[in-house]
Design a protein around this motif. Structure first.
Motif, PDB file in Angstrom:
ATOM      1  N   GLY A  31       0.816  -1.206   0.000  1.00 40.05           N
ATOM      2  CA  GLY A  31       0.000   0.000   0.000  1.00 40.05           C
ATOM      3  C   GLY A  31       0.851   1.257   0.000  1.00 40.05           C
ATOM      4  O   GLY A  31       2.030   1.234   0.380  1.00 40.05           O
ATOM      5  N   ALA A 119      -3.891   1.309   0.776  1.00 43.59           N
ATOM      6  CA  ALA A 119      -3.933  -0.001   1.443  1.00 43.59           C
ATOM      7  C   ALA A 119      -3.002   0.010   2.655  1.00 43.59           C
ATOM      8  O   ALA A 119      -1.805   0.239   2.528  1.00 43.59           O
ATOM      9  CB  ALA A 119      -3.531  -1.100   0.475  1.00 43.59           C
ATOM     10  N   GLU A 123      -4.094  -4.340   6.940  1.00 44.69           N
ATOM     11  CA  GLU A 123      -5.414  -4.466   6.322  1.00 44.69           C
ATOM     12  C   GLU A 123      -5.339  -4.863   4.847  1.00 44.69           C
ATOM     13  O   GLU A 123      -6.334  -5.291   4.265  1.00 44.69           O
ATOM     14  CB  GLU A 123      -6.183  -3.145   6.452  1.00 44.69           C
ATOM     15  CG  GLU A 123      -6.504  -2.753   7.884  1.00 44.69           C
ATOM     16  CD  GLU A 123      -7.442  -3.755   8.539  1.00 44.69           C
ATOM     17  OE1 GLU A 123      -8.451  -4.120   7.925  1.00 44.69           O
ATOM     18  OE2 GLU A 123      -7.142  -4.172   9.683  1.00 44.69           O
ATOM     19  N   ILE A 124      -4.152  -4.741   4.242  1.00 45.76           N
ATOM     20  CA  ILE A 124      -4.012  -5.094   2.824  1.00 45.76           C
ATOM     21  C   ILE A 124      -4.374  -6.557   2.571  1.00 45.76           C
ATOM     22  O   ILE A 124      -4.795  -6.926   1.478  1.00 45.76           O
ATOM     23  CB  ILE A 124      -2.567  -4.803   2.331  1.00 45.76           C
ATOM     24  CG1 ILE A 124      -2.517  -4.844   0.797  1.00 45.76           C
ATOM     25  CG2 ILE A 124      -1.567  -5.784   2.943  1.00 45.76           C
ATOM     26  CD1 ILE A 124      -1.186  -4.417   0.225  1.00 45.76           C
ATOM     27  N   LYS A 126      -6.881  -8.135   3.378  1.00 46.86           N
ATOM     28  CA  LYS A 126      -8.282  -8.305   2.985  1.00 46.86           C
ATOM     29  C   LYS A 126      -8.725  -7.244   1.971  1.00 46.86           C
ATOM     30  O   LYS A 126      -9.909  -7.035   1.768  1.00 46.86           O
ATOM     31  CB  LYS A 126      -9.190  -8.290   4.215  1.00 46.86           C
ATOM     32  CG  LYS A 126      -9.094  -7.065   5.095  1.00 46.86           C
ATOM     33  CD  LYS A 126      -9.990  -7.247   6.326  1.00 46.86           C
ATOM     34  CE  LYS A 126      -9.936  -6.031   7.244  1.00 46.86           C
ATOM     35  NZ  LYS A 126     -10.743  -6.217   8.460  1.00 46.86           N
ATOM     36  N   ASN A 127      -7.737  -6.591   1.357  1.00 53.60           N
ATOM     37  CA  ASN A 127      -8.010  -5.609   0.311  1.00 53.60           C
ATOM     38  C   ASN A 127      -8.374  -6.335  -0.991  1.00 53.60           C
ATOM     39  O   ASN A 127      -7.667  -7.242  -1.431  1.00 53.60           O
ATOM     40  CB  ASN A 127      -6.764  -4.726   0.112  1.00 53.60           C
ATOM     41  CG  ASN A 127      -6.963  -3.675  -0.953  1.00 53.60           C
ATOM     42  OD1 ASN A 127      -6.916  -3.972  -2.140  1.00 53.60           O
ATOM     43  ND2 ASN A 127      -7.146  -2.444  -0.530  1.00 53.60           N
ATOM     44  N   LYS A 128      -9.475  -5.955  -1.617  1.00 48.22           N
ATOM     45  CA  LYS A 128      -9.965  -6.659  -2.810  1.00 48.22           C
ATOM     46  C   LYS A 128      -8.983  -6.588  -3.969  1.00 48.22           C
ATOM     47  O   LYS A 128      -8.794  -7.562  -4.698  1.00 48.22           O
ATOM     48  CB  LYS A 128     -11.330  -6.097  -3.230  1.00 48.22           C
ATOM     49  CG  LYS A 128     -12.458  -6.441  -2.272  1.00 48.22           C
ATOM     50  CD  LYS A 128     -13.791  -5.916  -2.785  1.00 48.22           C
ATOM     51  CE  LYS A 128     -14.919  -6.302  -1.834  1.00 48.22           C
ATOM     52  NZ  LYS A 128     -16.237  -5.781  -2.316  1.00 48.22           N
ATOM     53  N   THR A 129      -8.349  -5.427  -4.141  1.00 47.49           N
ATOM     54  CA  THR A 129      -7.370  -5.296  -5.223  1.00 47.49           C
ATOM     55  C   THR A 129      -6.183  -6.212  -4.992  1.00 47.49           C
ATOM     56  O   THR A 129      -5.703  -6.873  -5.919  1.00 47.49           O
ATOM     57  CB  THR A 129      -6.887  -3.839  -5.338  1.00 47.49           C
ATOM     58  OG1 THR A 129      -8.006  -2.978  -5.578  1.00 47.49           O
ATOM     59  CG2 THR A 129      -5.884  -3.678  -6.472  1.00 47.49           C
TER      60      THR A 129
END
Length: 352
Positions: A31, A119, A123-124, A126-129
């Protein structure tokens, strides 16, 4: 540090730590552009009840960083030496120079980088990208077996070449096959993914040929709707090819395809060449921009005109910031000499 780290043979020297790892490929996904602690300012603790000799100096400051309470933070406005002054920030935990250090290993390792706006360090996961990038990297989706419901089943009355003679047949285009049918006899069918070429006869526009990868002989047809049939088959085959290409096209660290890069640099020649191949003209980068949105954002009207000539161009997509092509067109600053081009592009957008 010297006793417990530098003196430990398993830890190694700083030179060893900064070397490229002994691997062939690396995909770094991280991120960017979050407020990230980078430096600290200390002053002597003069308190009579002090616990430590030094405390944070809230007056400390330095250029290029946001300084608060004795801490210097990286932000999206921090200029990075590794990017020749371009602005970029860390992921909320790790500063950008550390996140992007793998750039220095590109001579020794095949390094691929993806930077995801906003991001956060943990938390990345569970990041969709992030999850989509990982899935695309470790797997390659096969061409879809069926076309989506947006493609209707169509029937055409045609004449089909059987041993040199054209016989009446029904040509059916469904969501999976090109079917050549005759009442009471076995049909001839081919999957769209097997089509290698479709040609209209120069001498007789009512005659067209379909070439397949799995047969040496082209299928020959005659119809007064030959142009419509050829366009319809081409659209279906293109969908199959591009659905696969969207998973296989090479991308840079910003998730941009070669067509995105051409759109940024207004490279008309490269764009025309790329459009001849099996590419996803509506591919999105990490910010959700398609090549058309990218060209509009940069004000590259000539390149937009080339893209808008493609039948499968998507004009309604919106980037992650909810801006579409129309948003950029309405906010575009144009020179007097380019007003005609701007009007032409707007006319096309209105018609489509």
């Amino acid at each position: 540090y010297k006793n417990y780290y530098e003196g430990d043979p398993l830890y190694g020297s700083q030179e060893d730590m900064l070397k490229a790892p002994p691997i062939d490929r690396m995909y770094a996904i991280y991120g960017i552009n979050l407020k990230t602690e980078t430096f600290y300012f200390f002053k002597e603790n003069t308190s009579k009840k002090k616990i430590t000799d030094f405390v944070l100096d809230s007056k400390g400051s330095m250029s290029n960083f946001k300084c608060e309470g004795g801490v210097a933070y990286e932000t999206k406005d921090t200029r990075q030496n590794s990017l020749k002054g371009q602005k970029r920030g860390g992921d909320g935990t790790v500063p950008y120079p550390s996140l992007s250090y793998c750039r220095k290993w590109k001579k020794d390792v095949n390094v691929r980088i993806a930077e995801i706006e906003g991001a956060e360090h943990r938390e990345i996961l569970k990041n969709k990208t992030f999850l989509q990038l990982v899935l695309e990297y470790v797997s390659q989706a096969p061409p879809p077996t069926f076309l989506p419901v947006t493609f209707s089943d169509l029937e055409f009355s045609v004449k089909y070449d059987v041993k040199g003679k054209y016989q009446p047949r029904t040509l059916v285009l469904d969501k999976q096959y090109i079917r050549t049918k005759q009442s009471g006899s076995k049909e001839v069918r081919q999957y769209y993914g097997n089509v290698s070429n479709i040609i209209i006869d120069d001498t007789n526009p009512e005659t067209f040929f379909i070439e397949y990868d799995n047969t040496s002989r082209a299928a020959s047809y005659q119809s007064d709707q030959s142009a419509t049939i050829v366009q319809e088959i081409a659209a279906r085959c293109r969908y199959i090819v591009e659905a696969k290409a969207s998973y296989t096209e090479d991308r840079n660290e910003y998730g941009q395809t070669a067509l995105h890069v051409a759109a940024i640099s207004n490279d008309i020649g490269q764009t025309i060449e790329l459009l001849k191949g099996p590419i996803d003209i509506n591919a999105v980068d990490l910010n959700g921009n398609t090549p058309l949105i990218t060209a509009a954002e940069k004000g590259n009207l000539d390149l937009m005109i080339v893209l808008l000539q493609q039948s499968n161009i998507d004009l309604n997509k919106q980037a992650n910031n909810n801006k579409s092509v129309i948003h950029h067109m309405c906010n575009m600053r144009i020179a007097e000499t380019d007003k005609g081009k701007w009007i032409s592009v707007m006319d096309v957008l209105k018609r489509k």
